[in-house]
Design a protein around this motif. Structure first.
Motif, PDB file in Angstrom:
ATOM      1  N   ARG A   1       0.784  -1.145  -0.078  1.00 38.44           N
ATOM      2  CA  ARG A   1       0.193   0.088  -0.092  1.00 38.44           C
ATOM      3  C   ARG A   1       0.890   1.126   0.085  1.00 38.44           C
ATOM      4  NH1 ARG A   1      -5.346   0.090   1.626  1.00 38.44           N
ATOM      5  NH2 ARG A   1      -6.246  -2.141   1.769  1.00 38.44           N
ATOM      6  N   GLY A   2       1.850   1.388   0.894  1.00 42.18           N
ATOM      7  CA  GLY A   2       2.813   2.574   0.982  1.00 42.18           C
ATOM      8  C   GLY A   2       3.570   2.689   0.094  1.00 42.18           C
ATOM      9  N   HIS A   3       4.830   3.819   0.515  1.00 39.96           N
ATOM     10  CA  HIS A   3       5.643   3.886  -0.378  1.00 39.96           C
ATOM     11  C   HIS A   3       7.006   3.576   0.370  1.00 39.96           C
ATOM     12  CE1 HIS A   3       2.798   6.464  -2.411  1.00 39.96           C
ATOM     13  NE2 HIS A   3       3.379   5.987  -3.711  1.00 39.96           N
ATOM     14  N   GLY A   4       6.902   2.734   1.332  1.00 36.51           N
ATOM     15  CA  GLY A   4       8.078   2.341   2.397  1.00 36.51           C
ATOM     16  C   GLY A   4       9.162   1.661   1.643  1.00 36.51           C
ATOM     17  N   PRO A   5      10.006   1.152   2.317  1.00 40.09           N
ATOM     18  CA  PRO A   5      11.043   0.174   1.972  1.00 40.09           C
ATOM     19  C   PRO A   5      10.816  -1.060   1.087  1.00 40.09           C
ATOM     20  CG  PRO A   5      11.659   1.006   4.143  1.00 40.09           C
ATOM     21  CD  PRO A   5      10.309   1.277   3.879  1.00 40.09           C
ATOM     22  N   ARG A   6       9.627  -1.438   1.606  1.00 38.65           N
ATOM     23  CA  ARG A   6       9.105  -2.717   0.821  1.00 38.65           C
ATOM     24  C   ARG A   6       8.895  -2.337  -0.506  1.00 38.65           C
ATOM     25  NH1 ARG A   6       4.562  -6.038   0.250  1.00 38.65           N
ATOM     26  NH2 ARG A   6       5.118  -8.117  -0.703  1.00 38.65           N
ATOM     27  N   PHE A   7       8.214  -1.217  -0.808  1.00 38.85           N
ATOM     28  CA  PHE A   7       7.561  -0.738  -2.014  1.00 38.85           C
ATOM     29  C   PHE A   7       8.727  -0.556  -3.067  1.00 38.85           C
ATOM     30  CE2 PHE A   7       6.308   2.666  -4.905  1.00 38.85           C
ATOM     31  CZ  PHE A   7       5.142   2.115  -5.340  1.00 38.85           C
ATOM     32  N   LYS A   8       9.729   0.278  -2.355  1.00 41.66           N
ATOM     33  CA  LYS A   8      10.768   0.460  -3.286  1.00 41.66           C
ATOM     34  C   LYS A   8      11.565  -0.379  -3.633  1.00 41.66           C
ATOM     35  CE  LYS A   8      11.559   5.331  -1.335  1.00 41.66           C
ATOM     36  NZ  LYS A   8      10.414   5.353  -0.450  1.00 41.66           N
ATOM     37  N   ALA A   9      11.703  -1.688  -2.709  1.00 38.27           N
ATOM     38  CA  ALA A   9      12.386  -3.070  -3.112  1.00 38.27           C
ATOM     39  C   ALA A   9      11.843  -3.708  -4.405  1.00 38.27           C
ATOM     40  CB  ALA A   9      12.508  -3.681  -1.917  1.00 38.27           C
ATOM     41  N   LEU A  10      10.304  -3.629  -4.174  1.00 35.49           N
ATOM     42  CA  LEU A  10       9.682  -4.274  -5.266  1.00 35.49           C
ATOM     43  C   LEU A  10       9.786  -3.249  -6.494  1.00 35.49           C
ATOM     44  CD1 LEU A  10       6.153  -4.907  -3.480  1.00 35.49           C
ATOM     45  CD2 LEU A  10       7.712  -6.455  -4.200  1.00 35.49           C
ATOM     46  N   MET A  11       9.811  -2.155  -6.674  1.00 38.86           N
ATOM     47  CA  MET A  11       9.965  -1.382  -7.699  1.00 38.86           C
ATOM     48  C   MET A  11      11.440  -1.686  -8.311  1.00 38.86           C
ATOM     49  SD  MET A  11       7.417   0.137  -8.580  1.00 38.86           S
ATOM     50  CE  MET A  11       8.111   1.757  -9.941  1.00 38.86           C
ATOM     51  N   ASP A  12      12.283  -1.793  -7.423  1.00 41.98           N
ATOM     52  CA  ASP A  12      13.655  -1.999  -7.926  1.00 41.98           C
ATOM     53  C   ASP A  12      13.870  -3.341  -8.487  1.00 41.98           C
ATOM     54  OD1 ASP A  12      14.898   0.450  -6.779  1.00 41.98           O
ATOM     55  OD2 ASP A  12      15.379  -0.452  -5.089  1.00 41.98           O
ATOM     56  N   THR A  13      13.019  -4.398  -8.068  1.00 42.92           N
ATOM     57  CA  THR A  13      12.922  -5.584  -8.740  1.00 42.92           C
ATOM     58  C   THR A  13      12.281  -5.590 -10.300  1.00 42.92           C
ATOM     59  OG1 THR A  13      12.685  -6.820  -6.551  1.00 42.92           O
ATOM     60  CG2 THR A  13      12.178  -7.945  -8.183  1.00 42.92           C
ATOM     61  N   PHE A  14      11.138  -5.008 -10.213  1.00 44.44           N
ATOM     62  CA  PHE A  14      10.356  -4.941 -11.590  1.00 44.44           C
ATOM     63  C   PHE A  14      10.830  -3.992 -12.366  1.00 44.44           C
ATOM     64  CE2 PHE A  14       7.133  -6.436  -8.316  1.00 44.44           C
ATOM     65  CZ  PHE A  14       7.016  -7.933  -8.720  1.00 44.44           C
ATOM     66  N   LEU A  15      11.287  -2.862 -12.063  1.00 35.98           N
ATOM     67  CA  LEU A  15      11.822  -1.835 -13.009  1.00 35.98           C
ATOM     68  C   LEU A  15      12.931  -1.288 -12.327  1.00 35.98           C
ATOM     69  CD1 LEU A  15      10.178  -0.888 -15.730  1.00 35.98           C
ATOM     70  CD2 LEU A  15       9.406   1.044 -14.143  1.00 35.98           C
ATOM     71  N   PRO A  16      14.133  -1.664 -12.664  1.00 35.23           N
ATOM     72  CA  PRO A  16      15.339  -1.224 -11.829  1.00 35.23           C
ATOM     73  C   PRO A  16      15.751   0.397 -12.216  1.00 35.23           C
ATOM     74  CG  PRO A  16      16.053  -3.321 -12.824  1.00 35.23           C
ATOM     75  CD  PRO A  16      14.319  -2.867 -13.251  1.00 35.23           C
ATOM     76  N   ASP A  17      14.978   0.744 -13.347  1.00 31.63           N
ATOM     77  CA  ASP A  17      15.571   2.223 -13.652  1.00 31.63           C
ATOM     78  C   ASP A  17      14.280   3.124 -13.335  1.00 31.63           C
ATOM     79  OD1 ASP A  17      13.560   1.375 -15.505  1.00 31.63           O
ATOM     80  OD2 ASP A  17      14.770   2.340 -17.371  1.00 31.63           O
ATOM     81  N   TRP A  18      13.327   2.735 -12.547  1.00 33.79           N
ATOM     82  CA  TRP A  18      12.339   3.413 -12.232  1.00 33.79           C
ATOM     83  C   TRP A  18      12.446   4.814 -11.785  1.00 33.79           C
ATOM     84  CZ3 TRP A  18      10.961   5.425  -7.131  1.00 33.79           C
ATOM     85  CH2 TRP A  18      11.498   4.818  -6.255  1.00 33.79           C
ATOM     86  N   ARG A  19      13.772   5.156 -11.072  1.00 31.45           N
ATOM     87  CA  ARG A  19      14.032   6.690 -10.637  1.00 31.45           C
ATOM     88  C   ARG A  19      14.282   7.456 -11.759  1.00 31.45           C
ATOM     89  NH1 ARG A  19      15.875   2.784  -6.957  1.00 31.45           N
ATOM     90  NH2 ARG A  19      15.207   3.404  -4.666  1.00 31.45           N
ATOM     91  N   LYS A  20      14.804   6.971 -12.782  1.00 30.90           N
ATOM     92  CA  LYS A  20      15.304   7.844 -14.002  1.00 30.90           C
ATOM     93  C   LYS A  20      14.003   8.013 -14.745  1.00 30.90           C
ATOM     94  CE  LYS A  20      19.789   5.843 -14.678  1.00 30.90           C
ATOM     95  NZ  LYS A  20      20.704   5.179 -15.637  1.00 30.90           N
ATOM     96  N   ARG A  21      13.092   7.164 -14.637  1.00 30.76           N
ATOM     97  CA  ARG A  21      11.756   7.501 -15.384  1.00 30.76           C
ATOM     98  C   ARG A  21      11.030   8.486 -14.638  1.00 30.76           C
ATOM     99  NH1 ARG A  21       9.798   2.051 -18.197  1.00 30.76           N
ATOM    100  NH2 ARG A  21      11.768   1.085 -18.486  1.00 30.76           N
ATOM    101  N   ARG A  22      10.978   8.512 -13.219  1.00 23.82           N
ATOM    102  CA  ARG A  22      10.016   9.371 -12.347  1.00 23.82           C
ATOM    103  C   ARG A  22      10.850  10.570 -12.460  1.00 23.82           C
ATOM    104  NH1 ARG A  22      10.711   8.337  -5.946  1.00 23.82           N
ATOM    105  NH2 ARG A  22      12.600   8.972  -6.597  1.00 23.82           N
ATOM    106  N   ALA A  23      12.144  10.758 -12.576  1.00 24.56           N
ATOM    107  CA  ALA A  23      12.802  12.040 -12.743  1.00 24.56           C
ATOM    108  C   ALA A  23      12.465  12.761 -14.152  1.00 24.56           C
ATOM    109  CB  ALA A  23      14.368  11.972 -12.920  1.00 24.56           C
ATOM    110  N   LYS A  24      11.999  12.234 -15.107  1.00 24.94           N
ATOM    111  CA  LYS A  24      11.497  13.000 -16.440  1.00 24.94           C
ATOM    112  C   LYS A  24      10.332  13.489 -16.011  1.00 24.94           C
ATOM    113  CE  LYS A  24      14.058   9.597 -19.469  1.00 24.94           C
ATOM    114  NZ  LYS A  24      13.834   8.572 -20.643  1.00 24.94           N
ATOM    115  N   LEU A  25       9.351  12.999 -15.220  1.00 27.23           N
ATOM    116  CA  LEU A  25       8.046  13.421 -14.904  1.00 27.23           C
ATOM    117  C   LEU A  25       8.386  14.692 -13.882  1.00 27.23           C
ATOM    118  CD1 LEU A  25       5.982  10.006 -14.305  1.00 27.23           C
ATOM    119  CD2 LEU A  25       6.093  11.899 -16.142  1.00 27.23           C
ATOM    120  N   ARG A  26       9.366  14.700 -13.243  1.00 21.59           N
ATOM    121  CA  ARG A  26       9.542  15.912 -12.526  1.00 21.59           C
ATOM    122  C   ARG A  26      10.323  16.896 -13.136  1.00 21.59           C
ATOM    123  NH1 ARG A  26      11.188  12.707  -6.821  1.00 21.59           N
ATOM    124  NH2 ARG A  26       9.090  12.146  -6.238  1.00 21.59           N
ATOM    125  N   SER A  27      11.058  16.745 -14.234  1.00 25.58           N
ATOM    126  CA  SER A  27      11.697  17.748 -14.833  1.00 25.58           C
ATOM    127  C   SER A  27      10.959  18.830 -15.405  1.00 25.58           C
ATOM    128  CB  SER A  27      12.526  17.021 -15.720  1.00 25.58           C
ATOM    129  OG  SER A  27      11.779  16.523 -16.869  1.00 25.58           O
TER     130      SER A  27
END
Length: 242
Positions: free
Chosen positions: A216-242
């Protein structure tokens, strides 16, 4: 279509960059000296609001308007260490400064950064948010059509990989978020403005919302899942924030 301690010493009076977009650290200067040195460099408009009773770091003391060589500046006097300059999403030039900074220093700094200010204003005018604010009904309809066409296949692709099943998918023109998920019902909402960004941004939001079916949340487990499924998710998110 595819391209949201306390220290008794006075601060150094020489301009230095700050941690924000552009900035200086300025030394002490009396209010009288500031007005005399200012001359024609900048003029205060009549609007002024006093916050003399505010206390604590970052507290606002006074807000007023300046004009520097035709550039309208919103000046906020605050209990901070540096002078900070930024161009807001609406194109407004905003300066925050500590009480000991003279207006002549602020005016000189704005002049020095004029090229940067104009470049930032152009970037703001061409930003996705500006495009949203000036979008026609036809453009909004085209965004919706693009996201509605691309999202279902992405969801179908990622559901078996992540071991989840999405519920109803809805599409909205939102201003505060790129997507949302209701873990109880599986309902996912996607922002049609994602059509203005590269396709990988839509995929990031899809994976993000599907991931909420596992956490549900955005805690460590959520980030670990995102790292597993989409390792470059932070770069993609940065494009939305630019």
């Amino acid at each position: 279509m595819w391209g949201k301690r306390k220290d008794s010493r006075q601060p150094d009076s020489s301009p230095k960059p700050s941690s924000e977009d552009s900035g200086i650290s300025a030394g002490s200067d009396s209010q009288k000296g500031s007005r005399e040195a200012l001359g024609s460099l900048a003029k205060s408009n009549s609007r002024k609001r006093s916050h003399a009773g505010c206390k604590g770091a970052g507290a606002k003391i006074e807000i007023r308007e300046l004009e520097v060589d035709g550039i309208a500046v919103s000046l906020t006097i605050k209990r901070i260490k540096n002078v900070n300059l930024r161009v807001k999403p609406d194109g407004t030039v905003a300066v925050s400064a500590p009480p000991w900074v003279g207006e002549h220093q602020i005016a000189a700094f704005v002049r020095e950064k004029r090229g940067w200010i104009e470049a930032r204003k152009r970037a703001v005018a061409e930003s996705p948010q500006s495009l949203v604010e000036n979008a026609s009904p036809e453009e909004i309809a085209a965004w919706r059509a693009a996201v509605e066409a691309a999202a279902p296949s992405l969801i179908a692709l990622w559901e078996p990989v992540m071991g989840v099943r999405a519920g109803k998918i809805v599409y909205r023109n939102m201003t505060s978020r790129w997507g949302s998920c209701n873990p109880k019902t599986g309902r996912i909402c996607l922002n049609i403005q994602l059509a203005k960004y590269p396709p990988e941004c839509l995929e990031y939001v899809v994976v993000h919302e599907l991931c909420h079916l596992l956490e549900r949340g955005h805690g460590p487990r959520f980030k670990a899942l995102m790292d597993t499924f989409l390792p470059d998710w932070r770069k993609r998110r940065a494009k939305l924030r630019s």
